[in-house]
Motif scaffolding. Structure first.
Motif, PDB file in Angstrom:
ATOM      1  N   ARG A  34      19.028  -3.114 -18.672  1.00 49.77           N
ATOM      2  CA  ARG A  34      18.904  -2.086 -19.695  1.00 49.77           C
ATOM      3  C   ARG A  34      17.496  -1.489 -19.686  1.00 49.77           C
ATOM      4  O   ARG A  34      17.313  -0.282 -19.880  1.00 49.77           O
ATOM      5  CB  ARG A  34      19.206  -2.703 -21.070  1.00 49.77           C
ATOM      6  N   ILE A  67       5.366  -0.717 -31.064  1.00 49.36           N
ATOM      7  CA  ILE A  67       6.242  -1.016 -32.201  1.00 49.36           C
ATOM      8  C   ILE A  67       5.517  -1.844 -33.249  1.00 49.36           C
ATOM      9  O   ILE A  67       6.079  -2.184 -34.282  1.00 49.36           O
ATOM     10  CB  ILE A  67       7.543  -1.740 -31.780  1.00 49.36           C
ATOM     11  N   VAL A  71      11.547  -2.401 -21.493  1.00 49.76           N
ATOM     12  CA  VAL A  71      11.165  -3.564 -22.268  1.00 49.76           C
ATOM     13  C   VAL A  71      12.241  -4.645 -22.239  1.00 49.76           C
ATOM     14  O   VAL A  71      13.406  -4.370 -22.505  1.00 49.76           O
ATOM     15  CB  VAL A  71      10.912  -3.158 -23.738  1.00 49.76           C
ATOM     16  N   PRO A 107      12.254   5.833 -26.959  1.00 44.49           N
ATOM     17  CA  PRO A 107      11.477   6.893 -27.625  1.00 44.49           C
ATOM     18  C   PRO A 107      11.907   7.194 -29.061  1.00 44.49           C
ATOM     19  O   PRO A 107      11.240   7.944 -29.761  1.00 44.49           O
ATOM     20  CB  PRO A 107      11.725   8.112 -26.724  1.00 44.49           C
ATOM     21  N   VAL A 108      12.991   6.610 -29.527  1.00 44.65           N
ATOM     22  CA  VAL A 108      13.449   6.867 -30.893  1.00 44.65           C
ATOM     23  C   VAL A 108      12.543   6.139 -31.883  1.00 44.65           C
ATOM     24  O   VAL A 108      12.193   4.981 -31.665  1.00 44.65           O
ATOM     25  CB  VAL A 108      14.901   6.376 -31.062  1.00 44.65           C
ATOM     26  N   ASN A 164      18.628  -8.681 -27.657  1.00 42.63           N
ATOM     27  CA  ASN A 164      19.160  -7.782 -28.671  1.00 42.63           C
ATOM     28  C   ASN A 164      20.131  -6.769 -28.079  1.00 42.63           C
ATOM     29  O   ASN A 164      20.125  -5.605 -28.442  1.00 42.63           O
ATOM     30  CB  ASN A 164      18.034  -7.100 -29.459  1.00 42.63           C
ATOM     31  N   GLN A 183       3.900  -1.854 -26.645  1.00 45.72           N
ATOM     32  CA  GLN A 183       5.146  -1.099 -26.788  1.00 45.72           C
ATOM     33  C   GLN A 183       5.124  -0.106 -27.941  1.00 45.72           C
ATOM     34  O   GLN A 183       6.154   0.529 -28.213  1.00 45.72           O
ATOM     35  CB  GLN A 183       6.269  -2.058 -27.167  1.00 45.72           C
ATOM     36  N   PHE A 223      16.809  12.977 -31.977  1.00 44.11           N
ATOM     37  CA  PHE A 223      17.164  11.582 -31.697  1.00 44.11           C
ATOM     38  C   PHE A 223      17.980  10.972 -32.840  1.00 44.11           C
ATOM     39  O   PHE A 223      18.702  10.000 -32.644  1.00 44.11           O
ATOM     40  CB  PHE A 223      15.910  10.738 -31.458  1.00 44.11           C
ATOM     41  N   ASP A 246      23.698  -5.040 -27.905  1.00 37.16           N
ATOM     42  CA  ASP A 246      24.501  -4.655 -29.061  1.00 37.16           C
ATOM     43  C   ASP A 246      25.872  -5.340 -29.023  1.00 37.16           C
ATOM     44  O   ASP A 246      26.696  -5.043 -28.168  1.00 37.16           O
ATOM     45  CB  ASP A 246      24.689  -3.130 -29.032  1.00 37.16           C
ATOM     46  N   LYS A 295      21.423  10.560 -31.968  1.00 38.95           N
ATOM     47  CA  LYS A 295      21.753   9.501 -31.015  1.00 38.95           C
ATOM     48  C   LYS A 295      22.061   8.208 -31.774  1.00 38.95           C
ATOM     49  O   LYS A 295      22.914   7.424 -31.370  1.00 38.95           O
ATOM     50  CB  LYS A 295      20.595   9.278 -30.035  1.00 38.95           C
ATOM     51  N   ARG A 339       5.751   8.202 -28.610  1.00 39.85           N
ATOM     52  CA  ARG A 339       6.973   8.620 -27.940  1.00 39.85           C
ATOM     53  C   ARG A 339       6.773   8.802 -26.437  1.00 39.85           C
ATOM     54  O   ARG A 339       7.597   8.371 -25.637  1.00 39.85           O
ATOM     55  CB  ARG A 339       7.500   9.914 -28.562  1.00 39.85           C
ATOM     56  N   TYR A 357      22.261   3.216 -24.874  1.00 39.41           N
ATOM     57  CA  TYR A 357      20.822   3.102 -24.630  1.00 39.41           C
ATOM     58  C   TYR A 357      20.299   4.312 -23.865  1.00 39.41           C
ATOM     59  O   TYR A 357      19.211   4.817 -24.131  1.00 39.41           O
ATOM     60  CB  TYR A 357      20.548   1.817 -23.848  1.00 39.41           C
ATOM     61  N   LYS A 380       6.511   5.311 -24.893  1.00 36.41           N
ATOM     62  CA  LYS A 380       7.802   4.593 -24.873  1.00 36.41           C
ATOM     63  C   LYS A 380       8.762   5.169 -23.841  1.00 36.41           C
ATOM     64  O   LYS A 380       9.584   4.454 -23.284  1.00 36.41           O
ATOM     65  CB  LYS A 380       8.427   4.585 -26.270  1.00 36.41           C
ATOM     66  N   LYS A 381       8.648   6.469 -23.578  1.00 34.77           N
ATOM     67  CA  LYS A 381       9.475   7.107 -22.554  1.00 34.77           C
ATOM     68  C   LYS A 381       9.293   6.448 -21.188  1.00 34.77           C
ATOM     69  O   LYS A 381      10.199   6.403 -20.375  1.00 34.77           O
ATOM     70  CB  LYS A 381       9.061   8.576 -22.437  1.00 34.77           C
ATOM     71  N   ARG A 394      21.290   7.258 -24.018  1.00 36.52           N
ATOM     72  CA  ARG A 394      21.165   8.414 -24.921  1.00 36.52           C
ATOM     73  C   ARG A 394      19.835   8.414 -25.643  1.00 36.52           C
ATOM     74  O   ARG A 394      19.299   9.478 -25.969  1.00 36.52           O
ATOM     75  CB  ARG A 394      22.300   8.400 -25.947  1.00 36.52           C
ATOM     76  N   TYR A 395      19.299   7.214 -25.927  1.00 34.62           N
ATOM     77  CA  TYR A 395      18.016   7.159 -26.624  1.00 34.62           C
ATOM     78  C   TYR A 395      16.884   7.688 -25.753  1.00 34.62           C
ATOM     79  O   TYR A 395      15.761   7.857 -26.208  1.00 34.62           O
ATOM     80  CB  TYR A 395      17.696   5.730 -27.076  1.00 34.62           C
ATOM     81  N   PHE A 396      17.165   7.886 -24.462  1.00 34.77           N
ATOM     82  CA  PHE A 396      16.158   8.480 -23.574  1.00 34.77           C
ATOM     83  C   PHE A 396      16.539   9.896 -23.181  1.00 34.77           C
ATOM     84  O   PHE A 396      15.953  10.462 -22.253  1.00 34.77           O
ATOM     85  CB  PHE A 396      15.998   7.619 -22.309  1.00 34.77           C
ATOM     86  N   ASN A 397      17.554  10.427 -23.867  1.00 33.92           N
ATOM     87  CA  ASN A 397      18.017  11.786 -23.557  1.00 33.92           C
ATOM     88  C   ASN A 397      18.460  11.930 -22.104  1.00 33.92           C
ATOM     89  O   ASN A 397      18.267  12.996 -21.507  1.00 33.92           O
ATOM     90  CB  ASN A 397      16.915  12.816 -23.830  1.00 33.92           C
ATOM     91  N   GLN A 446      21.922  -8.343 -35.832  1.00 32.73           N
ATOM     92  CA  GLN A 446      22.186  -7.815 -34.494  1.00 32.73           C
ATOM     93  C   GLN A 446      20.946  -7.278 -33.808  1.00 32.73           C
ATOM     94  O   GLN A 446      20.979  -6.975 -32.628  1.00 32.73           O
ATOM     95  CB  GLN A 446      23.246  -6.704 -34.584  1.00 32.73           C
ATOM     96  N   LYS A 447      19.854  -7.147 -34.554  1.00 31.79           N
ATOM     97  CA  LYS A 447      18.596  -6.620 -34.006  1.00 31.79           C
ATOM     98  C   LYS A 447      18.788  -5.256 -33.337  1.00 31.79           C
ATOM     99  O   LYS A 447      18.092  -4.919 -32.383  1.00 31.79           O
ATOM    100  CB  LYS A 447      17.982  -7.589 -32.979  1.00 31.79           C
ATOM    101  N   PRO A 494       1.584  -1.736 -35.001  1.00 33.53           N
ATOM    102  CA  PRO A 494       0.272  -1.064 -34.940  1.00 33.53           C
ATOM    103  C   PRO A 494      -0.863  -2.072 -34.843  1.00 33.53           C
ATOM    104  O   PRO A 494      -0.812  -3.129 -35.453  1.00 33.53           O
ATOM    105  CB  PRO A 494       0.214  -0.288 -36.252  1.00 33.53           C
TER     106      PRO A 494
END
Ligand SMILES: Nc1ncnc2c1ncn2[C@@H]1O[C@H](COP(=O)(O)OP(=O)(O)O)[C@@H](O)[C@H]1O
Ligand SMILES: [Mg+2]
Lengths: 260, 299
Positions: free
Chosen positions: B145, B50, B78, A104-105, B84, B48, A12, B86, A15, B70, B98, B73-74, B100-103, A94-95, B52
């Motif tokens: 998204r 993010i 959210v 998942p990253v 946020n 989520q 990741f 980009d 990515k 992981r 985005y 989150k898959k 790509r972050y989930f493959n 930009q968050k 703890p």
């Protein structure tokens, strides 16, 4: 010792790297210009201007002496500014990091991707300078081609340094302190525009211990002049060791800052 | 789908979420309602993975949030409270990065993105940068998204905050249609009408604690009754109400009487007290909310 916990990484990381590359490529024409022009300015002002009063420096012509320094400075600046001001904007304004860690990253992968991108900027900018310097016959090919992979390694070091400052900066303007107190002195006193040996001995040792650019200039000068020595291994070992430590530290500092 | 037991979150000793327990069932819309600072976002962040948790247990789809981040989150989509998207990218590039972050492979990502843009009716904005878009469009895009990875659970943190009525209705429609596709939805809001309209079940939170939980109807019935009668706040009315053991509360100049039988109370008051303006209306979630969390302004 949670400051030095080894990060768990997966593919990741790339990515995150790709995200930054894509943004870079959107405006690549503008991005390629500064690294092309900046060394020319220094070369004309210092090398061919000031340099006409200097017969030789350390046994070589002054432009040939400063050419590797210009590459080293570009490597330092590219990665350092990418991972300080650049990363800070992405993190805080930009968050972008928040958006990515909702997928998942992991945060470790985000930071590592940023560092690798910083190193990549160093590689790109150093590579662009090579044809310019070759045109003025200031560097020796093919040895100087080794600058390209080395720029990535050295860039990673400055990226990690920058990221540590980003992680502890309360706001974006405090990033000016490391710039003036660390980057500017390195720019001047790392064997860049005059040999380290001209400095008082204690300061020489200080430069070798605490100024990363010293080691980078040493290696790049050896490559562009095709003048290798065994001391380069010490330089390289210093760079690799400090990079590894600061890489792990910067990831953990960022994690502490962002995961609350 | 989501089970919390004694879930707690402290920030440097400040308790933001105070040992709450809840269970979200598969396929329902579950709401977290509460004034600003109640601890809704903090709870969403723990779900989520993010942020703890400090103590307690929290499982999402049977997986512990501490150990299976992981995998969890898959399966999540959210919509964060703060936009946020980009700003360095166009709408389309945002989604591609985005995905790509989930493959998700590029080709299927392209197909999914086109379908989704169509779903939120923003296909014509595909190649625009984010900045010039309206708040409503940005919110719709963030919802889009969140759907890229075909999530099993959607977390919506104030999905319609700051939007005009048209944009809110559009988002509500999308949320309902996602529910009908079998997606489990958790949403936070401080809009009472939104909660009443969307949620199958909800909890009302304040100061980090859950005050009530249940279906919107049950909550209103339990805490208010079916109706509210409002009368002038004066001693003779109060005396009359006390005599009949009616449930009521004084809110400044008016008395609110909670009842299941507004006719009876109204006619009794009209008969026994000097004639004053009296109104009766059906009770809503807003009445419960204000009754439980008070009318004092927050933050
Ligand atoms: N990162 C943080 N550090 C310290 N306090 C926080 C942090 N995040 C939230 N809080 C506090 O926790 C409480 C709950 O916040 P939050 O969950 O955002 O409320 P809500 O989403 O219900 O408005 C608030 O008092 C807020 O100030
Ligand atoms: Mg919130």
């Amino acid at each position: 010792m949670s400051y030095f916990k080894l990060p768990k990484l997966t593919t990741f990381v790339w990515k995150v790297w790709l995200r930054n590359r894509d943004v870079f490529m959107k405006t690549y024409k503008v991005n390629f210009l500064p690294p092309f022009i900046e060394p020319l300015l220094y070369l004309f002002a210092l090398g061919f201007g000031l340099g006409t009063y200097i017969d030789t420096m350390d046994g070589i012509s002054y432009p040939r002496f400063i050419a590797p320094a210009l590459i080293s400075i570009s490597i330092m600046n590219s990665a350092f500014f990418e991972c300080t001001f650049g990363s800070y904007v992405r993190m805080y304004y930009q968050k972008t990091f928040d958006a990515i860690i909702a997928t998942p990253v992991s945060i470790e992968e985000v930071i590592t991707g940023e560092l690798l991108w910083g190193a990549t900027k160093s590689l790109i900018n150093a590579t662009i300078m090579l044809p310019v310097l070759t045109a003025f016959k200031l560097i020796e090919l093919p040895h100087a081609l080794l600058v390209i992979p080395f720029a990535f390694i050295a860039g990673f070091l400055f990226a990690s340094i920058g990221m540590c400052f980003t992680a502890i900066s309360p706001n974006i303007s405090t990033l000016n302190y490391p710039t003036f107190l660390f980057i500017t002195p390195m720019f001047l006193f790392s064997g860049t525009f005059f040999p380290l040996q001209l400095l008082p001995e204690p300061i020489q040792y200080f430069a070798l211990i605490a100024l990363p650019l010293t080691h980078v200039v040493s290696i790049i000068r050896a490559l562009t002049l095709a003048n290798l020595s065994s001391f380069l291994l010490v330089n390289l070992a210093w760079i690799l060791t400090v990079s590894l430590i600061l890489f792990v530290l910067s990831v953990n500092l960022m994690k502490k800052r962002l995961i609350v | 789908m989501i089970v919390a037991q004694g879930l707690k979150k402290c920030f440097d000793g400040f308790v933001a979420v105070d040992e709450i327990s809840f269970a979200v069932e598969k396929g329902e819309i579950f709401g977290f309602l509460g004034p600003n600072g109640a601890g809704k976002t903090t709870t969403m962040n723990m779900i989520q993975c993010i942020s703890p948790k400090t103590s307690g247990t929290l499982e999402v789809m049977g997986m512990d949030v501490n150990t299976h981040q992981r995998e969890i989150k898959k399966n999540l989509g959210v919509v964060p409270q703060e936009n946020n998207l980009d700003p360095d990218f166009t709408v389309y590039e945002n989604f591609l990065a985005y995905s790509r972050y989930f493959n998700i492979p590029r080709e299927s990502a392209k197909k999914i993105i086109d379908e989704l843009l169509d779903f939120v009716q923003l296909t014509e904005k595909k190649d625009t940068l984010i900045e010039p878009l309206s708040g409503g469009m940005k919110r719709r895009l963030i919802l889009t998204r969140a759907l890229i990875n075909k999530p099993k659970i959607l977390i919506l943190d104030e999905p319609t905050v700051g939007l005009d009525p048209q944009a809110r209705h559009l988002i509500w429609d999308k949320i309902k249609s996602l529910k009908s596709q079998g997606v489990t939805i958790v949403l936070t809001t401080h809009y009472l009408d939104e909660a009443a309209r969307l949620c199958d079940r909800l909890v009302i939170m304040d100061y980090g604690k859950i005050l009530v939980d249940g279906t919107p109807n049950d909550i209103v019935k339990e805490y208010i009754g079916t109706d509210i009668v409002e009368a002038e706040n004066n001693p003779s009315v109060i005396a009359c109400l006390k005599k009949r053991a009616a449930r009521f509360e004084a809110l400044g100049e008016t008395l609110q009487i909670y009842t299941n039988n507004p006719q009876e109370i109204t006619s009794a008051l009209l008969k026994e007290c000097p004639l004053r303006p009296i109104t009766a209306r059906s009770a809503s979630l807003e009445d419960v909310f204000l009754r439980l969390t008070g009318k004092k302004l927050r933050e």
